[in-house]
Design a protein around this motif. Structure first.
Motif, PDB file in Angstrom:
ATOM      1  N   LEU A 119       0.830  -1.207   0.000  1.00 42.23           N
ATOM      2  CA  LEU A 119       0.000   0.000   0.000  1.00 42.23           C
ATOM      3  C   LEU A 119       0.862   1.252   0.000  1.00 42.23           C
ATOM      4  CD1 LEU A 119      -2.746   1.384   0.181  1.00 42.23           C
ATOM      5  CD2 LEU A 119      -2.645   1.114   2.677  1.00 42.23           C
ATOM      6  N   ALA A 120       1.920   1.255   0.798  1.00 44.65           N
ATOM      7  CA  ALA A 120       2.829   2.413   0.835  1.00 44.65           C
ATOM      8  C   ALA A 120       3.450   2.648  -0.534  1.00 44.65           C
ATOM      9  CB  ALA A 120       3.910   2.191   1.887  1.00 44.65           C
ATOM     10  N   ALA A 121       3.825   1.578  -1.223  1.00 48.75           N
ATOM     11  CA  ALA A 121       4.420   1.710  -2.556  1.00 48.75           C
ATOM     12  C   ALA A 121       3.427   2.314  -3.541  1.00 48.75           C
ATOM     13  CB  ALA A 121       4.897   0.344  -3.047  1.00 48.75           C
ATOM     14  N   VAL A 122       2.174   1.875  -3.457  1.00 49.31           N
ATOM     15  CA  VAL A 122       1.135   2.432  -4.332  1.00 49.31           C
ATOM     16  C   VAL A 122       0.974   3.929  -4.072  1.00 49.31           C
ATOM     17  CG1 VAL A 122      -1.333   2.423  -4.893  1.00 49.31           C
ATOM     18  CG2 VAL A 122      -0.118   0.266  -4.578  1.00 49.31           C
ATOM     19  N   PHE A 123       0.936   4.307  -2.805  1.00 49.11           N
ATOM     20  CA  PHE A 123       0.779   5.723  -2.457  1.00 49.11           C
ATOM     21  C   PHE A 123       1.969   6.553  -2.946  1.00 49.11           C
ATOM     22  CE2 PHE A 123      -2.220   4.804   1.335  1.00 49.11           C
ATOM     23  CZ  PHE A 123      -3.325   4.982   0.518  1.00 49.11           C
ATOM     24  N   VAL A 124       3.169   6.019  -2.801  1.00 49.54           N
ATOM     25  CA  VAL A 124       4.364   6.751  -3.237  1.00 49.54           C
ATOM     26  C   VAL A 124       4.327   6.965  -4.750  1.00 49.54           C
ATOM     27  CG1 VAL A 124       6.872   6.605  -3.515  1.00 49.54           C
ATOM     28  CG2 VAL A 124       5.833   6.063  -1.311  1.00 49.54           C
ATOM     29  N   LEU A 125       4.037   5.906  -5.495  1.00 50.61           N
ATOM     30  CA  LEU A 125       3.983   6.014  -6.952  1.00 50.61           C
ATOM     31  C   LEU A 125       2.866   6.948  -7.394  1.00 50.61           C
ATOM     32  CD1 LEU A 125       4.579   2.281  -7.938  1.00 50.61           C
ATOM     33  CD2 LEU A 125       6.195   4.189  -8.148  1.00 50.61           C
ATOM     34  N   TRP A 126       1.730   6.842  -6.729  1.00 49.55           N
ATOM     35  CA  TRP A 126       0.586   7.697  -7.056  1.00 49.55           C
ATOM     36  C   TRP A 126       0.943   9.168  -6.822  1.00 49.55           C
ATOM     37  CZ3 TRP A 126      -4.876   6.856  -4.418  1.00 49.55           C
ATOM     38  CH2 TRP A 126      -5.797   7.775  -4.954  1.00 49.55           C
ATOM     39  N   HIS A 127       1.509   9.473  -5.659  1.00 45.33           N
ATOM     40  CA  HIS A 127       1.812  10.861  -5.336  1.00 45.33           C
ATOM     41  C   HIS A 127       2.919  11.418  -6.224  1.00 45.33           C
ATOM     42  CE1 HIS A 127       3.036  14.380  -2.936  1.00 45.33           C
ATOM     43  NE2 HIS A 127       1.775  14.390  -2.549  1.00 45.33           N
ATOM     44  N   ARG A 128       3.924  10.610  -6.506  1.00 46.51           N
ATOM     45  CA  ARG A 128       5.008  11.071  -7.376  1.00 46.51           C
ATOM     46  C   ARG A 128       4.500  11.349  -8.788  1.00 46.51           C
ATOM     47  NH1 ARG A 128      10.350   7.337  -6.010  1.00 46.51           N
ATOM     48  NH2 ARG A 128      10.834   8.284  -3.977  1.00 46.51           N
ATOM     49  N   GLY A 129       3.573  10.521  -9.252  1.00 49.45           N
ATOM     50  CA  GLY A 129       3.088  10.674 -10.608  1.00 49.45           C
ATOM     51  C   GLY A 129       2.021  11.735 -10.774  1.00 49.45           C
ATOM     52  N   GLU A 130       1.202  11.932  -9.726  1.00 51.56           N
ATOM     53  CA  GLU A 130       0.052  12.829  -9.849  1.00 51.56           C
ATOM     54  C   GLU A 130       0.095  14.026  -8.911  1.00 51.56           C
ATOM     55  OE1 GLU A 130      -2.121  12.354 -12.240  1.00 51.56           O
ATOM     56  OE2 GLU A 130      -1.074  10.538 -12.865  1.00 51.56           O
ATOM     57  N   GLY A 131       0.938  13.972  -7.883  1.00 52.12           N
ATOM     58  CA  GLY A 131       1.062  15.105  -6.972  1.00 52.12           C
ATOM     59  C   GLY A 131      -0.011  15.192  -5.917  1.00 52.12           C
ATOM     60  N   THR A 132      -0.894  14.210  -5.833  1.00 49.77           N
ATOM     61  CA  THR A 132      -1.971  14.225  -4.845  1.00 49.77           C
ATOM     62  C   THR A 132      -2.505  12.820  -4.651  1.00 49.77           C
ATOM     63  OG1 THR A 132      -4.168  15.099  -4.297  1.00 49.77           O
ATOM     64  CG2 THR A 132      -3.703  14.690  -6.623  1.00 49.77           C
ATOM     65  N   LEU A 133      -3.041  12.580  -3.440  1.00 45.50           N
ATOM     66  CA  LEU A 133      -3.735  11.327  -3.142  1.00 45.50           C
ATOM     67  C   LEU A 133      -5.209  11.590  -2.846  1.00 45.50           C
ATOM     68  CD1 LEU A 133      -1.141   9.601  -0.745  1.00 45.50           C
ATOM     69  CD2 LEU A 133      -1.406   9.297  -3.210  1.00 45.50           C
ATOM     70  N   SER A 134      -5.660  12.790  -3.127  1.00 43.15           N
ATOM     71  CA  SER A 134      -7.038  13.165  -2.825  1.00 43.15           C
ATOM     72  C   SER A 134      -8.015  12.399  -3.703  1.00 43.15           C
ATOM     73  CB  SER A 134      -7.223  14.667  -3.033  1.00 43.15           C
ATOM     74  OG  SER A 134      -8.596  15.007  -2.939  1.00 43.15           O
ATOM     75  N   ILE A 135      -9.098  11.921  -3.103  1.00 43.59           N
ATOM     76  CA  ILE A 135     -10.114  11.212  -3.886  1.00 43.59           C
ATOM     77  C   ILE A 135     -10.879  12.174  -4.775  1.00 43.59           C
ATOM     78  CG2 ILE A 135     -10.364   9.418  -2.142  1.00 43.59           C
ATOM     79  CD1 ILE A 135     -13.087  10.730  -1.446  1.00 43.59           C
ATOM     80  N   HIS A 136     -10.761  13.475  -4.525  1.00 42.33           N
ATOM     81  CA  HIS A 136     -11.414  14.457  -5.380  1.00 42.33           C
ATOM     82  C   HIS A 136     -10.664  14.655  -6.690  1.00 42.33           C
ATOM     83  CE1 HIS A 136     -14.435  15.608  -2.487  1.00 42.33           C
ATOM     84  NE2 HIS A 136     -13.511  15.722  -1.562  1.00 42.33           N
ATOM     85  N   SER A 137      -9.534  13.964  -6.835  1.00 43.20           N
ATOM     86  CA  SER A 137      -8.727  14.129  -8.041  1.00 43.20           C
ATOM     87  C   SER A 137      -8.941  12.999  -9.045  1.00 43.20           C
ATOM     88  CB  SER A 137      -7.243  14.181  -7.671  1.00 43.20           C
ATOM     89  OG  SER A 137      -6.789  12.902  -7.234  1.00 43.20           O
ATOM     90  N   ILE A 138      -9.896  12.102  -8.779  1.00 44.56           N
ATOM     91  CA  ILE A 138     -10.072  10.927  -9.639  1.00 44.56           C
ATOM     92  C   ILE A 138     -10.876  11.317 -10.880  1.00 44.56           C
ATOM     93  CG2 ILE A 138     -10.704   8.488  -9.697  1.00 44.56           C
ATOM     94  CD1 ILE A 138      -8.640   9.258  -7.576  1.00 44.56           C
ATOM     95  N   HIS A 139     -10.197  11.948 -11.835  1.00 40.46           N
ATOM     96  CA  HIS A 139     -10.843  12.411 -13.052  1.00 40.46           C
ATOM     97  C   HIS A 139     -10.183  11.862 -14.312  1.00 40.46           C
ATOM     98  CE1 HIS A 139     -13.187  15.369 -10.771  1.00 40.46           C
ATOM     99  NE2 HIS A 139     -12.078  15.634 -10.111  1.00 40.46           N
ATOM    100  N   THR A 140      -9.105  11.067 -14.160  1.00 40.40           N
ATOM    101  CA  THR A 140      -8.417  10.502 -15.308  1.00 40.40           C
ATOM    102  C   THR A 140      -8.263   8.995 -15.116  1.00 40.40           C
ATOM    103  OG1 THR A 140      -6.181  10.725 -14.385  1.00 40.40           O
ATOM    104  CG2 THR A 140      -7.101  12.647 -15.546  1.00 40.40           C
TER     105      THR A 140
END
Length: 266
Positions: A119-140
């Protein structure tokens, strides 16, 4: 923790995005989330006993892929599509944790930190790639893929953590009490501490899994195991009916649609 608390962590959006693919975080969100975790736990165990572990995992994997394919194909959040995907993630996430423990003999003391690292790895990759982990950003599609990877990891982690506490002396009811108290910690830390809304949301999201699973297990297992002995089938069916009721209500009321919410609403 409601949508209001998460809005402070929304990334700036200078351009108009496509419709959101996830629901608003309301009280109904948390109720259905707990119900799906418990239903997924008992449904997974029921299928494993009825079909056998290998056919159950295969069927669960196919159903998960089908549910996610429909979810990704949808252009915006649709309650029954989204929550069907969540249910299948719950079922398959339980199977993934059980396969490691039962099939491969990996102890929960190992699988729990392993899924935590995933889970930590997913969060790191997500944040590095998109700059946010906010669920309000799920538009792509890319962000949606990260979102569902995180959701799957939280379910597997929660299953392993719940089984860990249940087998080290707390039992199922003791685990329910533990995680019921634990789920309040992120909200308190956010409201009166320095924990961000996004971090608090994901911490609570992870905790709902062992909470719901421990509660459903307590209702289903035999008296000799500290449960109510209601059976896997009846508990799965009753929780499924409850999920259908809440999701049906949201589909009609549209109370969990982001584009219909106004500031100050849950």
């Amino acid at each position: 923790m409601t949508t209001d608390h998460l809005t402070h962590n929304r990334p700036p959006r200078p351009v108009r995005h496509a419709a959101s693919k996830v629901p608003e975080v309301t009280l109904y969100f948390w109720i259905i989330k707990v119900l799906t975790t418990g239903m997924g736990e008992t449904a997974s165990d029921f299928l494993a006993h009825w079909l056998g572990p290998i056919p159950a995992v295969g069927l669960g994997g196919i159903a998960l892929l089908a549910a996610l394919a429909v979810q990704f194909a949808a252009r915006r959040y649709v309650p029954w599509i989204y929550w069907t995907a969540i249910v299948m993630v719950s079922v398959f996430g339980t199977m993934a944790a059980d396969v490691l423990h039962v099939g491969l003999g990996v102890p929960y003391t190992v699988s729990t930190p392993f899924f935590m690292a995933v889970l930590a790895a997913v969060f790191v990759l997500w944040h590095r790639g998109e700059g946010t982990l906010s669920i309000h950003s799920i538009h792509t599609r890319r962000r949606e893929a990260f979102y569902w990877a995180a959701v799957l990891a939280t379910f597997a982690l929660g299953t392993a953590a719940g089984d860990l506490t249940a087998t080290i002396g707390l039992g199922y009811l003791g685990s329910v009490a533990l995680y019921a108290a634990a789920i309040a910690v992120p909200a308190v830390a956010h409201r009166w501490g320095n924990v961000s809304a996004v971090a608090a949301f994901w911490a609570a999201y992870v905790t709902t899994r062992p909470l719901g699973a421990s509660l459903a297990d307590w209702m289903a297992v035999s008296h000799s195991r500290g449960g109510l002995n209601l059976g896997l089938g009846p508990v799965t069916l009753s929780w499924t009916v409850a999920i259908l009721g809440f999701v049906g209500y949201l589909a009609v009321s549209r109370k969990d649609r982001q584009d219909l919410q106004t500031p100050g609403m849950a």
